[in-house]
Design a protein around this motif. Structure first.
Motif, short mmCIF file in Angstrom:
data_model
loop_
_atom_site.label_atom_id
_atom_site.label_comp_id
_atom_site.label_asym_id
_atom_site.label_seq_id
_atom_site.Cartn_x
_atom_site.Cartn_y
_atom_site.Cartn_z
N TYR A 240 0.82 -1.21 0.00
CA TYR A 240 0.00 0.00 0.00
C TYR A 240 0.86 1.27 0.00
O TYR A 240 2.03 1.24 0.39
N ALA A 241 0.24 2.34 -0.46
CA ALA A 241 0.88 3.66 -0.49
C ALA A 241 -0.13 4.67 -0.01
O ALA A 241 -1.26 4.72 -0.51
N ALA A 242 0.26 5.47 0.98
CA ALA A 242 -0.60 6.51 1.55
C ALA A 242 -0.12 7.87 1.06
O ALA A 242 0.93 8.36 1.51
N ALA A 243 -0.86 8.45 0.13
CA ALA A 243 -0.51 9.77 -0.41
C ALA A 243 0.93 9.83 -0.88
O ALA A 243 1.64 10.81 -0.68
N ALA A 244 1.39 8.73 -1.50
CA ALA A 244 2.80 8.65 -1.90
C ALA A 244 3.01 8.06 -3.29
O ALA A 244 4.07 8.23 -3.87
N LEU A 245 2.03 7.38 -3.85
CA LEU A 245 2.24 6.66 -5.11
C LEU A 245 2.61 7.59 -6.26
O LEU A 245 3.38 7.22 -7.15
N HIS A 246 2.09 8.82 -6.24
CA HIS A 246 2.36 9.75 -7.35
C HIS A 246 3.82 10.16 -7.43
O HIS A 246 4.25 10.74 -8.42
N TRP A 247 4.60 9.88 -6.37
CA TRP A 247 6.03 10.19 -6.41
C TRP A 247 6.84 9.07 -7.06
O TRP A 247 8.05 9.24 -7.26
N THR A 248 6.24 7.94 -7.36
CA THR A 248 6.99 6.82 -7.92
C THR A 248 7.13 6.97 -9.43
O THR A 248 6.33 7.64 -10.09
N ASN A 249 8.14 6.32 -9.97
CA ASN A 249 8.41 6.37 -11.41
C ASN A 249 7.37 5.54 -12.16
O ASN A 249 7.19 4.36 -11.86
N PRO A 250 6.69 6.14 -13.15
CA PRO A 250 5.65 5.37 -13.86
C PRO A 250 6.21 4.23 -14.70
O PRO A 250 5.50 3.26 -14.95
N GLU A 251 7.46 4.32 -15.11
CA GLU A 251 8.03 3.29 -15.97
C GLU A 251 8.20 1.99 -15.18
O GLU A 251 8.93 1.93 -14.20
#
Length: 258
Positions: free
Chosen positions: A106-117
């Motif tokens: 899980y990610a709490a308000a953090a997933l958008h910081w990960t690399n989409p690739e």
């Protein structure tokens, strides 16, 4: 404005304020994730754990949690607040190596910081077949539209917006929001669900500005501009503000046979 990677690593300077002013998560969220899982979940991996707002929710319900966070200052703050049973690792999502597999990632308000690739194959590699991926969070907004407009005007000379745009450009009025949109397109996940937990908060004006001081758009401003924008915002706020702090929850299941 600095890039997303700069914003992602900006929080450590305000780790104590992040812990103080950011709201935590409710049992309703835990219950929703567990109901979706439909089976006992014993192990969890957290991505971008911050100061442990979500970590403690899952750990206190008996899950064995590995909390990962790339920022050392944030991780140190987390260790002060979570149960001793929580394992921690200073690592970005992209640095995690496949090995141990978890019932929940899980990610709490953090997933958008990960690399989409390669995001979803990498995520799937961390999950047991049938395991659950969960992402949750959302912007906190002023409930009073007039106050919101006044704050926007006060902020305008420094920032056009303080929100993070949708990573895949999904319009805000779309029925399915990111990351559900990406999950629906991924061959690795199925049964994608989106739901909302409604939440209202009351804060003093000073605490609300404290909350703003933990938001990346402000954190990457030069120090003098930070002081100026917070001073301008304080001038237009009433003594107490009501906030809309709804939590959008995305859930998906790791496909079997992949």
């Amino acid at each position: 404005m600095l890039g997303m990677s700069d914003r992602a690593l900006s929080f450590g300077a305000r780790a104590e304020a992040y812990e103080r002013f950011r709201p935590g998560y409710s049992m309703e969220l835990f219950d929703r994730v567990m109901a979706y899982a439909g089976r006992p979940v014993r192990t969890a991996l957290e991505i971008g754990a911050g100061t442990g707002k979500a970590t403690r929710l899952f750990a206190q319900q008996g899950l064995s949690v590995l909390a990962t966070e790339p920022d050392g200052a944030m991780l140190n703050e987390l260790r002060r607040h979570v149960p001793a049973t929580v394992r921690t690792a200073q690592a970005a999502f992209e640095d995690l190596q496949p090995g141990e597999k978890y019932g929940l990632v899980y990610a709490a308000a953090a997933l958008h910081w990960t690399n989409p690739e390669g995001r979803w194959p990498r995520m799937a590699a961390l999950l047991e077949p049938g395991g659950v991926f969960a992402s949750f969070g959302g912007p906190i907004r002023l409930a009073d539209q007039a106050v919101e407009e006044a704050v926007r005007a006060a902020r305008a000379p420094f920032l056009e917006s303080d929100e993070v745009p949708s990573p895949d450009g999904t319009p805000p009025d779309n029925d399915m929001q990111w990351p559900g949109t990406e999950l629906q397109r991924s061959e690795w996940f199925t049964d994608v669900q989106q739901s909302l937990i409604e939440r209202r908060l009351m804060m003093s004006a000073r605490d609300y500005v404290g909350h703003l001081s933990t938001i990346s758009a402000y954190l990457v401003l030069p120090a003098l501009e930070q002081e100026q924008v917070f001073r301008q915002i304080m001038r237009v706020l009433p003594e107490t503000v009501e906030l809309v702090a709804d939590v959008t929850v995305h859930l998906a299941r790791r496909r079997y046979g992949r």
